[in-house]
Design an enzyme around this catalytic site. Structure first.
Site, short mmCIF file in Angstrom:
data_model
loop_
_atom_site.label_atom_id
_atom_site.label_comp_id
_atom_site.label_asym_id
_atom_site.label_seq_id
_atom_site.Cartn_x
_atom_site.Cartn_y
_atom_site.Cartn_z
N GLU A 45 33.80 18.99 59.86
CA GLU A 45 35.13 18.58 59.40
C GLU A 45 36.14 19.13 60.39
OE1 GLU A 45 36.21 19.92 55.45
OE2 GLU A 45 37.97 18.62 55.46
N CYS A 239 37.60 17.64 52.53
CA CYS A 239 38.88 17.25 51.92
C CYS A 239 39.72 16.39 52.84
CB CYS A 239 39.66 18.49 51.53
SG CYS A 239 38.89 19.41 50.20
N ASN A 370 34.41 12.40 48.71
CA ASN A 370 33.95 13.72 49.14
C ASN A 370 33.55 14.56 47.93
OD1 ASN A 370 33.59 16.26 50.45
ND2 ASN A 370 35.72 16.75 50.02
N GLU A 371 34.49 15.31 47.42
CA GLU A 371 34.16 16.31 46.39
C GLU A 371 34.90 15.93 45.10
OE1 GLU A 371 35.78 20.39 46.90
OE2 GLU A 371 33.72 20.90 47.45
O1 AHR Z 1 34.29 23.21 53.63
C1 AHR Z 1 35.64 23.37 53.29
C2 AHR Z 1 36.06 22.51 52.12
O2 AHR Z 1 35.41 22.92 50.97
C3 AHR Z 1 35.72 21.05 52.22
O3 AHR Z 1 36.66 20.33 52.92
C4 AHR Z 1 35.69 20.61 50.79
O4 AHR Z 1 34.83 19.53 50.58
C5 AHR Z 1 35.32 21.85 50.04
O5 AHR Z 1 36.17 22.08 49.00
#
Ligand code: AHR
Length: 653
Positions: A45, A239, A370-371
């Site tokens: 990322e 994120c 993503n999350e």
């Molecule tokens: O790895 C850091 C962050 O942690 C990532 O962007 C996210 O997916 C998670 O909350």
């Protein structure tokens, strides 16, 4: 893994008789599940200056003057006697996607111009060549442009002059050679002589990039990534995919084409943490989707792009794209598959070919969100899955399970995704080392049918999640190794796993811990990196059943094992973690083996759980390899206190 009943007796017996040595039986004659060749991967990322200021080798920050503060990263250099001015303009730019530029108007009484600070400095090496380029349009007069590199001590490391500008925008280039090595040099452009010049897209790249691609990636960072043998690369987040608003989400189509046309966007990590603000963090997208695909191909990693699913980050606005307006998001996903795999006769396949890659990239995996969490995610995932499966049943979809491996959000999502026949569910976990030690058996009792697991983001936190005190210490690495034995033993359920985050710049990070630390010239491998690398480089093809017996109470809690068979080399591979404070002598019993002919034992160990690697002492915790002399199928192995051990054995069955 079955544990012997004997362990229960040993607690009572220890004070009376000596504790028998632990035994590890390995059923070489009963190979189990196939291990996904892409099991151990990496998650990249653009956080911590991972891309801009990191992998993407551009050395000039805000090269196109497109940050909201157009001169961020630049300092005006106007000596008192110079009689001139420097101003930002946007009329008649050289590229519509890069509207702002700088006008330097010189009265001719002295040199004036701008200095760029780079990404916490500009890293240059003595004798190496650097490619400078700039777009210039001449106004009045015929001034020269002097381009200099200054060292952190103010010494001039290089100086070249450019001349011959016209009233049309043109690109001018020069080769710079630095006299010295300096991690914190500066680039200076000065107008020399009366007149005015418009300047834009001022760029400096090392000539030496990964595969020597002009305008390419930092070779040292990619080399250490490649050395890990990642089976896949998950990108571009995280994120960052979500954005804090939908308007600032990651949009892959905007990352293609000429770099000067790629629209600069604020990086989501710019202002995420008030305790680690990074106001100069923007995305140039010089590392865009085509470059990510190429990188995956270069290092032999499967591509795993993650796309926004119509949800902005739920830790921020949580903005939702209404369900009846999701079509463009879904179309982006369909087009991405075509961009990766489509024939050159297709719209997006043709764009790929035009970028120099007529062959398909063989995309097999795609992440939807993503999350994310909540019913809002399930509704959106269902729409993506319906459309994508209808057209591309060959693509396995990765769905989200929220930010925690066991909270209410997680418990809500899993059954819903199971009902939707999800392919692979992405679990995330940032927790203390004890969680990883305690959860090494987490997957032993997972449902074998239905969705598979992708442990897409995990890292042990020495202090607490998002704490600036987190360290990449040996205790964290050891606990991750223990946990990973459980992932491998359950390879029929757990298909993939990746540590997070991957890279961090020592002067510009927002999040710690991170797998690989960098500065402007160097990379630093953490103990956690060595664990990841040892697993990936010693994967094996089939899981072999293992069972401990005769463990002491301490061993019962904190001894971990997994075994696999490497079909190409005919080797049995053991990965053993002793997370106790005492050495364990373990009798290894290989059933179905007549003789161990040769082998190696690689040990990652430290007596100090707090040990870390630093740029000054990078080898505090590094793997050490010794040879295993030929033995029979039953032999004693000493597992040092606090150690992760990888044993490779060529066996005769
Ligand atoms: O790895 C850091 C962050 O942690 C990532 O962007 C996210 O997916 C998670 O909350």
């Amino acid at each position: 893994m079955k544990r012997s009943l004997f362990a229960a007796f040993s607690l009572a017996a220890t004070s009376l008789v000596s504790v028998p040595a632990a035994t590890l039986s390995v059923r070489v004659d009963q190979p189990g599940a196939a291990i996904n060749p892409a099991m151990w991967g990496a998650f990249f990322e653009d956080i911590n200056f991972g891309a801009d200021g990191g992998l993407y080798a551009e050395l000039v920050k805000n090269r196109g003057f497109e940050f909201p503060d157009a001169l961020m990263g630049w300092t005006k250099l106007i000596p008192p006697k110079a009689k001139g001015e420097i101003s930002v303009h946007s009329d008649l730019p050289f590229a519509p996607g890069n509207p702002h530029y700088v006008r330097v108007n010189s009265g001719g009484a002295g040199l004036l111009g701008l200095s760029n600070e780079g990404f916490r400095g500009i890293g240059v090496r003595a004798g190496e060549a650097y490619d400078f380029s700039v777009r210039v349009r001449a106004g009045a007069g015929e001034p020269k442009l002097t381009v200099r590199l200054y060292g952190s001590d103010g010494a001039v490391l290089e100086s070249v002059d450019l001349t011959g500008f016209t009233s049309e925008w043109q690109k001018y280039s020069a080769k710079l050679h630095s006299k010295d090595t300096d991690a914190k040099a500066r680039l200076v452009v000065l107008v020399d002589g009366k007149g005015s010049l418009d300047l834009d897209f001022i760029s400096l790249f090392p000539e030496r990039t990964w595969k020597n691609r002009s305008g390419g990636l930092r070779p040292d960072m990619i080399q250490v990534l490649a050395d890990m043998h990642p089976g896949f690369l998950r990108f571009p987040g995280g994120c960052i995919v979500e954005g804090n608003l939908l308007a600032t989400r990651y949009q892959w189509k905007k990352t293609l084409g000429p770099v000067e046309e790629r629209e600069v966007l604020i990086n989501r990590w710019n202002s995420e943490f008030l305790h680690r603000p990074t106001p100069d963090y923007f995305q140039s997208f010089g590392l865009g989707f085509f470059e990510y695909f190429q990188l995956c191909e270069d290092i032999g990693a499967q591509l795993l792009p993650i796309l926004n699913c119509g949800m902005a980050c739920q830790f921020n606005s949580g903005e939702l794209c209404p369900l009846d307006q999701l079509e463009p998001y879904i179309q982006d996903a369909l087009d991405l598959i075509e961009f990766a795999n489509g024939p050159v006769s297709s719209t997006w396949g043709a764009k790929r070919a035009a970028m120099g890659h007529a062959e398909p990239f063989n995309l097999k995996l795609l992440g939807v969100g993503n999350e994310q969490w909540g019913p809002e995610y399930i509704e959106r995932y269902a729409k993506f899955a319906e459309a994508l499966k209808a057209k591309h049943p060959e693509i396995a979809l990765i769905s989200a399970a929220g930010p925690s491996p066991d909270d209410e959000r997680f418990k809500f999502l899993w059954p819903k995704l199971r009902e939707l026949h999800a392919d692979i569910i992405d679990e995330h976990c940032y927790a203390k080392p004890a969680w990883f030690l305690d959860n090494a058996h987490r997957y032993d009792n997972y449902e074998r049918n239905g969705p598979k697991v992708f442990m897409g983001e995990y890292a042990a936190q020495s202090d607490s999640t998002v704490s600036v005190k987190n360290r990449n210490n040996f205790e964290c690495a050891l606990s991750e190794a223990a946990f990973m034995t459980g992932l491998e033993r359950n390879a029929d359920v757990v298909r993939m796993a990746s540590y997070a985050p991957l890279f961090a710049h020592v002067d510009a990070w927002q999040w710690t811990p991170d797998l690989i630390w960098t500065d402007n010239l160097r990379t630093l491998l953490t103990p956690n990196y060595h664990v990841q690398s040892l697993f990936a480089r010693n994967r094996g093809d089939r899981v072999l059943p293992v069972a401990f017996s005769q463990l002491s109470p301490a061993e019962e809690k904190r001894l971990y094992a997994t075994a696999s068979f490497d079909e190409a080399t005919g080797e049995v591979i053991l990965k053993l973690v002793n997370a106790t404070a005492k050495a364990s002598v373990c009798t290894v019993d290989l059933s179905g083996v007549r003789q161990v002919q040769r082998g190696t034992v690689t040990v990652l160990q430290s007596d100090d759980l707090a040990a870390v690697n630093t740029f000054d002492s990078p080898d505090q915790v590094v793997p050490k390899q010794t040879d295993l002399t030929p033995v029979g199928p039953k032999f004693d192995l000493t597992l040092p206190a606090n150690s992760f051990n990888v044993v490779r054995m060529g066996v005769v069955k």
